[in-house]
Structures are given as structure tokens and as C-alpha cells.
Design an enzyme around this catalytic site. Sequence first.
Site, short mmCIF file in Angstrom:
data_model
loop_
_atom_site.label_atom_id
_atom_site.label_comp_id
_atom_site.label_asym_id
_atom_site.label_seq_id
_atom_site.Cartn_x
_atom_site.Cartn_y
_atom_site.Cartn_z
N LYS A 27 0.84 -1.21 0.00
CA LYS A 27 0.00 0.00 0.00
C LYS A 27 0.87 1.25 0.00
CE LYS A 27 -3.92 -1.53 2.81
NZ LYS A 27 -4.58 -1.20 4.09
N ASP A 84 -8.20 1.32 4.31
CA ASP A 84 -8.64 -0.03 4.66
C ASP A 84 -9.26 -0.60 3.40
OD1 ASP A 84 -8.70 -1.94 6.91
OD2 ASP A 84 -10.79 -2.08 6.32
N SER A 85 -8.81 -1.78 3.04
CA SER A 85 -9.25 -2.31 1.75
C SER A 85 -9.40 -3.81 1.84
CB SER A 85 -8.24 -1.92 0.68
OG SER A 85 -6.92 -2.07 1.15
N PHE A 104 0.66 -6.78 -5.11
CA PHE A 104 0.77 -7.37 -3.78
C PHE A 104 -0.56 -8.06 -3.44
CE2 PHE A 104 -1.79 -4.42 -1.13
CZ PHE A 104 -1.98 -3.38 -2.03
P1 ITT Z 1 -2.62 -1.71 7.26
O1 ITT Z 1 -3.82 -2.02 8.12
O2 ITT Z 1 -1.37 -1.45 8.02
O3 ITT Z 1 -2.91 -0.66 6.22
P2 ITT Z 1 -3.21 -4.30 6.16
O4 ITT Z 1 -2.52 -5.19 5.16
O5 ITT Z 1 -3.60 -4.92 7.47
O6 ITT Z 1 -2.28 -3.03 6.39
P3 ITT Z 1 -5.99 -3.98 5.48
O7 ITT Z 1 -6.44 -4.35 6.83
O8 ITT Z 1 -6.66 -2.84 4.79
O9 ITT Z 1 -4.44 -3.65 5.46
O10 ITT Z 1 -6.07 -5.27 4.58
C1 ITT Z 1 -6.30 -5.18 3.23
C2 ITT Z 1 -5.77 -6.42 2.54
O11 ITT Z 1 -6.46 -6.55 1.30
C3 ITT Z 1 -4.30 -6.23 2.23
O12 ITT Z 1 -3.48 -6.89 3.14
C4 ITT Z 1 -4.18 -6.79 0.83
O13 ITT Z 1 -3.76 -8.08 0.87
C5 ITT Z 1 -5.59 -6.77 0.27
N1 ITT Z 1 -5.60 -5.70 -0.73
C6 ITT Z 1 -6.03 -4.42 -0.60
N2 ITT Z 1 -5.80 -3.71 -1.70
C7 ITT Z 1 -5.21 -4.57 -2.57
C8 ITT Z 1 -4.71 -4.43 -3.88
O14 ITT Z 1 -4.73 -3.28 -4.52
N3 ITT Z 1 -4.18 -5.51 -4.44
C9 ITT Z 1 -4.12 -6.69 -3.79
N4 ITT Z 1 -4.54 -6.90 -2.56
C10 ITT Z 1 -5.09 -5.85 -1.95
#
Ligand code: ITT
Length: 199
Positions: A18, A73-74, A159
Site C-alpha cells: 500500500k 482499509d481495503s 501485492f
Molecule cells: P494496514 O492495516 O497497516 O494498512 P493491512 O494489510 O492490514 O495493512 P488492510 O487491513 O486494509 O491492510 O487489509 C487489506 C488487505 O487486502 C491487504 O493486506 C491486501 O492483501 C488486500 N488488498 C487491498 N488492496 C489490494 C490491492 O490493490 N491488491 C491486492 N490486494 C489488496
Amino acid sequence: MYKKKINKIVLGTNNEGKVREIRKLLPKRLNIDTPKRRNISSPKETGSTFLENSLIKAKYFSNKTGEISLADDSGLEINVLNKKPGIYSARWAGKNSNFNIAIKKVYRELKKKKINFNKQIKCRFVCALTIYWPNKKFYQSQGKIEGTISSKPMGKKGFGYDPIFIPKGYKVTFGQMLFSKKSKIDHRFKAFKKIKKFF
Ligand code: ITT
């Protein structure tokens, strides 16, 4: 408050993928700091929606640093899995953020549902962004991109779940797509377009 362009920001994320992709969306002149550089770990994501969790993160990192924070958050919602992994997208990868494990889990769950890959497995990526100011004001946006799950992981770019996501209208996964293309169509870009005015 909104009239003044933001010059300095702390990215509210510890996800390197991210950080890489958000950096490219932000203007070059911006001073960007990360929690990793300051040795701040992420808060618990106790919300029940993407918007709630992005607010939790942006608020937390702004409070910790006294700076304006931008958090993301995604996740991936798969229709036949009742929108799972959804807000649990990162958690499916386990403590070590191993996305081979998360992707295997996606295929395992689809197999349990006896899903036939001849049919399209509809899904979407969702991204909620929150900008949080030290005066406790915040602004949120959300973006989505529809797509399908590929019958097997393909490509090493990007990723997370990128190797299994085929955006609607394309024949390749995000894992096979150049970032210069992904970043013009994806959920993060669409959410970012709505907050661009602050930068
Ligand atoms: P932070 O909370 O520190 O930001 P995290 O990885 O825990 O990091 P999230 O809780 O938002 O973040 O989890 C979102 C997951 O969804 C993230 O780990 C990715 O694997 C996936 N994801 C989100 N956007 C993506 C993208 O553009 N391409 C691939 N996977 C994505």
C-alpha cells in the site's frame, strides 16, 4: 481548514504494498512519513466496515504523531463467499502476511462451495480512505473495482490478492498488469480521486 493544501502526511499503514502504491498517487512535493520509519505498529481493526477501520487507523496514527494522517482499509469481496474475506482480507494471510496462504484459503473456500470455474466468480476490491487532522476533523471516501477470480494465480506484480483478481473488461490479473495501468483503474485510485482536492 480544507482551503489549505496538505504539505505533510503520515501514511496510516504498515503494508509495504500500500505504501508503494499510495506514494505514487500523492503529489511529489508532499512530505510523506510512515509508521514503520517511526516504529509505530498498527492498531487493532475493531470496526465492522472498511470505512470504520480506515477511520480507526487514520485517527490512531494522527494521535500518535500529531500529524495529519491518511489511512487505507481495503479488501477483496467474493460474492459466493458472502463477501469474504472482505474486512478480513489481511487476516486471512496470517500473522506473517503470507498471501500464498490467503490465496490458498480463497481456493479452498471456493472448493467447499463446489464452485465451477467455468462460471465467473464475481468479486470486487474495495478501498476506504480517511484523512484525519489533529483537530479531530476527518474526511472519507470509498472506491471499488469489479472483477472475477482467476482459475489459478497469475503474475507476480503488485501485492496481496493481485495474482487472482481479473478486473472486469480485462483478460489478465492485477498480478500481470503494469502498475501504471492498475493505478488508473483500481479501487484505491477511485477512492483517491475523491480526496485529491486536499493535496
Ligand atoms: P494496514 O492495516 O497497516 O494498512 P493491512 O494489510 O492490514 O495493512 P488492510 O487491513 O486494509 O491492510 O487489509 C487489506 C488487505 O487486502 C491487504 O493486506 C491486501 O492483501 C488486500 N488488498 C487491498 N488492496 C489490494 C490491492 O490493490 N491488491 C491486492 N490486494 C489488496
